[in-house]
Every structure is written in C-alpha cells, then in structure tokens.
Design a protein around this motif. Structure first.
Motif, PDB file in Angstrom:
ATOM      1  N   ARG A   1       0.815  -1.215   0.000  1.00 39.48           N
ATOM      2  CA  ARG A   1       0.000   0.000   0.000  1.00 39.48           C
ATOM      3  C   ARG A   1       0.853   1.272   0.000  1.00 39.48           C
TER       4      ARG A   1
ATOM      5  N   ILE B   1       1.207   4.006  -3.192  1.00 32.94           N
ATOM      6  CA  ILE B   1       0.843   5.411  -3.008  1.00 32.94           C
ATOM      7  C   ILE B   1       2.062   6.300  -3.219  1.00 32.94           C
TER       8      ILE B   1
ATOM      9  N   PHE C   1       1.150  13.155  -1.388  1.00 35.11           N
ATOM     10  CA  PHE C   1       0.050  12.679  -0.543  1.00 35.11           C
ATOM     11  C   PHE C   1       0.574  11.714   0.517  1.00 35.11           C
TER      12      PHE C   1
ATOM     13  N   MET D   1      -7.495   6.063  -1.373  1.00 37.30           N
ATOM     14  CA  MET D   1      -6.343   6.472  -0.552  1.00 37.30           C
ATOM     15  C   MET D   1      -6.768   7.419   0.564  1.00 37.30           C
TER      16      MET D   1
ATOM     17  N   TRP E   1      -6.846   6.422   4.260  1.00 39.28           N
ATOM     18  CA  TRP E   1      -5.608   5.988   4.925  1.00 39.28           C
ATOM     19  C   TRP E   1      -5.728   6.008   6.440  1.00 39.28           C
TER      20      TRP E   1
ATOM     21  N   ALA F   1      -7.867   3.045   7.456  1.00 41.23           N
ATOM     22  CA  ALA F   1      -7.389   1.717   7.060  1.00 41.23           C
ATOM     23  C   ALA F   1      -5.907   1.520   7.363  1.00 41.23           C
ATOM     24  N   GLY F   2      -5.112   2.578   7.285  1.00 42.96           N
ATOM     25  CA  GLY F   2      -3.686   2.461   7.567  1.00 42.96           C
ATOM     26  C   GLY F   2      -2.979   1.530   6.607  1.00 42.96           C
ATOM     27  N   LEU F   3      -1.902   0.916   7.102  1.00 46.98           N
ATOM     28  CA  LEU F   3      -1.066   0.072   6.249  1.00 46.98           C
ATOM     29  C   LEU F   3      -1.787  -1.179   5.768  1.00 46.98           C
ATOM     30  N   PHE F   4      -2.494  -1.832   6.693  1.00 57.57           N
ATOM     31  CA  PHE F   4      -3.018  -3.157   6.346  1.00 57.57           C
ATOM     32  C   PHE F   4      -4.529  -3.288   6.455  1.00 57.57           C
ATOM     33  N   GLY F   5      -5.172  -2.305   7.116  1.00 51.98           N
ATOM     34  CA  GLY F   5      -6.595  -2.454   7.390  1.00 51.98           C
ATOM     35  C   GLY F   5      -7.415  -2.610   6.126  1.00 51.98           C
ATOM     36  N   GLY F   6      -8.499  -3.365   6.242  1.00 48.30           N
ATOM     37  CA  GLY F   6      -9.401  -3.496   5.114  1.00 48.30           C
ATOM     38  C   GLY F   6     -10.260  -2.249   4.995  1.00 48.30           C
ATOM     39  N   ILE F   7     -10.895  -2.086   3.844  1.00 49.86           N
ATOM     40  CA  ILE F   7     -11.747  -0.921   3.631  1.00 49.86           C
ATOM     41  C   ILE F   7     -13.148  -1.198   4.150  1.00 49.86           C
TER      42      ILE F   7
END
Lengths: 288, 249
Positions: free
Chosen positions: A159, A163, A170, B94, B97, B100-106
């Motif tokens: 991720r 990005i 961003f 995005m 973010w 959800a951060g680095l790994f969290g699901g949406i």
C-alpha cells in the motif's frame, strides 16, 4: 511433442532443478521489476546487478564457490551501494541516478579486479553468467526462500509503495511510512538480483526482472494485473528458454533472456495497451 | 470560538531567504479563509508550513487540538504520476488511509463512503477508469473526492480552482461550502478577487509580509492590493540580516 516439451525435464534431474529455480526466480523478480519500471528506475536494476559483483567476488576469494559467502558478499555490496547512492543524493547536489552510476562503476571495477586477482576465466564466467543447469539443493532453497521473502515483504509494503509511486506528496502528508517502504523495496531488489545471479549471472539477473515487467506494460492497465502478467511471462520465458537451451545447445542463461526478449518484441508489436500495431491501425473511432 | 492555528512571528523560507516574513495571527476553528496575493507572495510556502512540510526559519505555528493527521492538503501542483496504472476508485480510496492504515481493510462502510465521495464530485461512472485518461478538471474532482474521505478538521487548498472550468469550480466550491457548514477549518489560496469578495468571509492578503487580514471586503481594497503588488519585491541574493532579528539579538 512429449519429447520436445516434457521429456527433457522428466529424464534429467538437472533440468528439473533448473526449471524449479527459474520459476521461483520469475515469481519474485517479476513484481519487483514492475515497480522498478513504474518508478522509472528500470536501469537501477542493471546498476545494482553490477554493484553486487565485488561482494560476490570477495566471498569467492575468501571461500571459493561457497554459496553462503558469495550470497552474503553480494547482499552486503548491494546494500552498501544503494545506501551510499541514496545518502549522496540526499546530502549533495548530485542526483540519485548520477550518484548510483558513480558507485556501481566503482564497485564493478573493484569486482573485476578482485576476480582477476585469483580466479581463472572459467570462474569469472560462472559469476557473470551463472549456472542454471548446476543448481544444488542449497541454491534452490536460497532462490525459493528469496522469492518467498520477496512476496511476503511486498505484500506488507504494497500500500505505501503504490501510493508513494503515484502521489509521493500525498504519502508524505498522511504517513511517514513512505521512506521505510522505499528502503525495504531497494533491499528486495538486491535480494532478487543476488538470487538471480546464482542462476543467470549478474548480467542476466536483471533481464528476468525487467523484461517481464516491460512485457506486462503492453497487456494491462492495472498494476495488480501487470504484476501477475510479469510473473507468468518470467515463468514462460524460463521454461521455453531451458527447452531452447536443451535442444540447441546454447547456454541456458542467455537462452532464457532471449526468449523473454522475443516475448517482449511480440508484446511491443501486438500488445493490447499501446502496442505498435494498435497504434498504426487503431480501427474506426467509437461513438463516445 | 477556539483557535485552530496560531502563527507567532512566523518566518518561512528557503536557504535563509524569507518567503513569508513575520506573520502573526490566528485562524479560528471553523473559519473559511482565503489567502490572496500576487505570484511569489508566499501563499504556497505558508501552506507548506501549515501542513508541516517546511520547518520555519523563525517563529512558529501552534496547532491547537489539531493533530498532524487532522490536516488535509491539496498542493497546487500535485506530484501525481499520471501515467501510473491505477483506477480512479483506488486513487480516491487512498483518502481512507487514516481509517485503514497500512493493512486495514476498507470494508463495506468504506466502499460505501468511496462511492458516495465519487458521486459527490460528479465522477460516478469513472470508477474503473485509469487516472491517465482524466482531464484536468476531472483530476481535480477526483482529488476533492479523496479530500472528502480524509475527513480532516483542517483542509488546506492551494489554488484549487486554477485551470478548471466554471462548472467544475462551482461544483467544487459547493463542497468547500459544505465543509464550512460542517465547522471544518478551510484555508484556500485564490486568485479571483471578485469571487473571494462575494463568497469567502475572511481573507489574508499576503505579500511576503501580511498586508491585511480580516473581513474580505475590508481587506481587498484597491489600496491594499496595490500595496501588495509593490511589496512583492524580488529575492535578493545579497540581502542583509533581517533588521528585526538583529535588534532582537
């Protein structure tokens, strides 16, 4: 047909080993290549491939054709060059490409000097062009382990890495994870080149990384699909290259890259996304 | 009303040369503030300082109860790689973010919010399009959708309506008004003086140094604008040390 496509592998163990090695290599190196390409760092792989040479050579000088010594040496040299290049680019006016060029050339000159101090020409050829037909258990485990690490780490940093590629501004504004992700990625580049050079040699290791990525660019508009295509294209090149090498007697490393090169030229001509034929004969325009 | 941001004798600049010089003042929480000034007045520099991308040369910015991640920033020239193979949907996503951060699901809620944000900027139907295929105005709409999802307390917009057509800027300004209605603090650089007079309650007129700060109609007078244009002198390589600081030392 069976004799042509399958027999070489069912009859000879060294061919099976070579096949497993190249498959594992392609799975790890393909996705890395896609990111290098999208970050406009395609030639960085090439530079890094040269940069790991002195490390591998020192390992070779110290303990002969020892897998561990050459791998550790290559890893250290690659990481040192990547780190120094990044540092110089950050601290001075020199841009990252220029500082990388200086360090990899230095590193390469050092490597060739070290190899020539002790080794014979045959040893040098081994380092430069690898020995995919002589992969032992240890080397296979190393290559497969590297591919596993690569995919796992890539999943972890996917991720922020994406990005950071699309919109670095961003990324900076929401999180500090961009820089560590970039560093982890560069380390993955080095790891894959090191495992690549055991099979294909330093000069061709970068081929199994960049050619599948360039192939994928002509067939997909989405990065996830691109990564899949790159891995598959690498595997197909490995399989077909080994067959070419078996039947015609050409060296296996270059044969694999030549097959990848042919796939690339075919993609360049007939690719769905921006291929030349499509550009020259786009067909009638649509209504909307 | 509580202060969201407080500038204390703030000087921002590059290589010791000030681009924003001795700025004092306070932005109240929930303010809709226009920052106006000629090119080179320090508007973008001020914004970089506010979002923390540029450390001050002197003085400081206090954020009262506003964490760094509570500030969303739309730069003037976003460093977006438009050729990158990514869809409008993923780009807007995005904005989640923080959640959800680095790994969290949406999650289902996140997907709903993304679709809602895309609809709010009028890009429904564009979800699957690659960002390379967007026009300049559509790109700006997409970035506003991402800002919507960021759900920030302070929103900093650097010339958001430059190079977009009237319809797009009207649609996007509706979103700015919505943010204002939700008591968010919105700070935006703008060039259209008449538009600012008509639509934005408060204005900071900047020309390296603050020229005037207050109600838009009172700040944007002919005299002030002329003064701002004169004050925006060139970057002087041989400039002496700033007199204020010499006296203070």
């Amino acid at each position: 047909m069976y004799d042509l496509l399958i027999a070489p592998f069912s009859e000879f163990e060294f061919m099976r080993r070579a096949l497993v090695g190249t498959m594992a290599l392609a799975v790890g190196a393909g996705p890395i290549g896609v990111f290098l390409m999208l970050r406009r760092m395609s030639l960085v792989g090439d530079a890094m491939a040269h940069a790991i040479l002195p490390g591998a050579a020192i390992g070779f000088l110290v303990s002969g054709l020892s897998l561990f010594a050459m791998t550790a040496g290559g890893l250290i040299a690659g990481c040192v060059v990547a780190f120094l290049a990044g540092l110089v680019a950050r601290v001075t006016e020199l841009k990252e490409d220029a500082s990388l060029a200086t360090f990899y050339l230095l590193s390469l000159a050092l490597g060739v000097t070290i190899v020539s101090l002790k080794g014979t020409n045959i040893d040098l050829l081994h380092v430069l062009f690898g020995s995919v037909l002589a992969l032992d258990d240890q080397t296979l485990i190393l290559i497969a382990g590297n591919a596993t690490i690569t995919l796992a780490v890539l999943a972890l940093i996917y991720r922020p890495l994406v990005i950071e590629c699309v919109d670095p501004g961003f990324m900076r504004s929401v999180s500090a994870a961009g820089a560590p992700a970039h560093l982890a990625f560069l380390t993955l580049v080095v790891i894959n080149l090191v495992s690549g050079f055991h099979a294909l040699g330093t000069l061709l290791a970068v081929g199994i990384m960049m050619l599948p990525a360039a192939i994928a660019r002509f067939w997909a508009r989405d990065i996830t699909v691109m990564i899949l295509i790159a891995a598959v294209a690498g595997m197909v090149s490995g399989y077909a290259g080994l067959l070419l090498s078996y039947h015609s007697g050409v060296p296996s490393g270059p044969a694999i890259i030549l097959v990848a090169g042919m796939l690339y030229i075919a993609s360049l001509l007939f690719g769905h996304v921006g291929g030349l034929v499509r550009q020259l004969f786009p067909g009638k325009h649509l209504e909307a | 009303m509580a202060a969201a941001l407080q500038f204390r004798n703030l000087t921002l600049g590059y290589d010791r040369h000030p681009a924003v010089h001795h700025l004092d003042g306070m932005i109240e929480s929930g303010t809709l503030l226009a920052v106006v000034g000629p090119n080179g007045a320090g508007k973008s520099t001020l914004f970089k300082g506010i979002v923390g991308l540029l450390p001050p040369l002197a003085g400081g910015i206090e954020r009262h109860g506003v964490a760094a991640h509570d500030v969303a920033y739309l730069p003037q020239a976003a460093e977006i790689d438009r050729s990158f193979p990514i869809s409008v949907y993923d780009m807007v996503a995005m904005g989640l973010w923080r959640r959800a951060g680095l790994f969290g699901g949406i999650g289902a809620q996140g997907r709903h919010d993304i679709e809602h944000a895309i609809a709010s900027v009028g890009l429904t139907g564009f979800e699957g399009r690659a960002i390379a295929t967007l026009s300049g105005g559509q790109m700006q709409r997409m970035l506003f959708a991402r800002l919507l999802l960021q759900d920030a307390r302070v929103i900093v917009l650097d010339e958001p309506f430059t190079a977009v057509d009237a319809k797009t800027s009207a649609d996007l300004f509706d979103i700015v008004k919505r943010w204002h209605g939700e008591q968010r603090t919105v700070i935006t650089a703008l060039h259209d003086i008449d538009f600012v007079r008509a639509n934005i309650p408060e204005t900071l007129l900047l020309a390296r140094e603050p020229v005037a700060w207050g109600r838009s109609a009172e700040v944007l007078t002919a005299e002030n604008l002329l003064l701002a244009r004169r004050m925006c002198e060139a970057f002087d390589d041989k400039a002496a040390l700033c007199a204020d600081d010499v006296v203070a030392a």
